[in-house]
Design an enzyme around this catalytic site. Structure first.
Site, PDB file in Angstrom:
ATOM      1  N   CYS A  80      24.829 -21.396 -19.803  1.00 21.36           N
ATOM      2  CA  CYS A  80      23.681 -21.023 -20.852  1.00 21.36           C
ATOM      3  C   CYS A  80      24.424 -22.131 -21.814  1.00 21.36           C
ATOM      4  CB  CYS A  80      23.155 -20.127 -20.968  1.00 21.36           C
ATOM      5  SG  CYS A  80      22.074 -18.976 -19.422  1.00 21.36           S
TER       6      CYS A  80
ATOM      7  N   GLU B 180      24.261 -20.708 -24.562  1.00 29.58           N
ATOM      8  CA  GLU B 180      24.607 -19.531 -26.217  1.00 29.58           C
ATOM      9  C   GLU B 180      26.487 -18.499 -24.788  1.00 29.58           C
ATOM     10  OE1 GLU B 180      19.956 -19.190 -25.125  1.00 29.58           O
ATOM     11  OE2 GLU B 180      22.042 -19.826 -23.652  1.00 29.58           O
TER      12      GLU B 180
ATOM     13  N   CYS C  87      23.126 -13.186 -21.722  1.00 31.86           N
ATOM     14  CA  CYS C  87      23.648 -13.584 -22.282  1.00 31.86           C
ATOM     15  C   CYS C  87      23.185 -13.050 -23.772  1.00 31.86           C
ATOM     16  CB  CYS C  87      22.733 -15.401 -22.640  1.00 31.86           C
ATOM     17  SG  CYS C  87      22.665 -16.914 -21.580  1.00 31.86           S
TER      18      CYS C  87
END
Length: 133
Positions: free
Chosen positions: A54, A56, A90
């Site tokens: 991801c 993040e 995340c």
């Protein structure tokens, strides 16, 4: 406020580097550390879906590699009809490098639309105290 605009612009810019050939869903993230350094990341897919990362996660990894360990603000940008939030994994990663004042800013391509404290998005985060039980 100009820090947030700058952080949004960095997330928007890095989003263009996302590698999303399967979902076509590009995400950018930018972290402002407690030392006022900015780090960014974009999502990187893999044909074996669990092996992707991801945006993040990439931004947090860059922050740690840069020697910082506390997130002041994080902006997450995606082009979506519904404002997206970080996934559960995340959120836990953000929490690991957060304090009570860490803010998560959710944005579309036009700008930041909603801001939360990390504790609002992950009120029952797993924490180091639980490891001591």
């Amino acid at each position: 406020m100009s820090d947030l605009i700058s952080l949004f612009n960095k997330a928007l810019q890095i989003r263009q580097n996302a590698y999303a050939p399967y979902s076509k869903f590009c995400v950018g993230a930018a972290v402002l550390s407690s030392n006022d350094n900015v780090y960014s990341g974009c999502n990187v897919e893999n044909v074996s879906y669990p092996n992707g990362t991801c945006a993040e996660t990439g931004a947090i990894a860059a922050m740690v590699a840069g020697g910082d360990v506390l997130i002041k603000d994080i902006v997450v940008v995606a082009d979506s009809k519904v404002l997206i939030k970080p996934c559960g994994a995340c959120l836990q990663r953000i929490f690991e490098f957060a304090d009570n004042n860490t803010k998560v800013h959710l944005a579309d391509l036009e700008g930041i639309k909603k801001t939360y404290l990390i504790s609002e998005l992950l009120p029952l985060a797993f924490n180091e105290e639980e490891l001591k039980q």
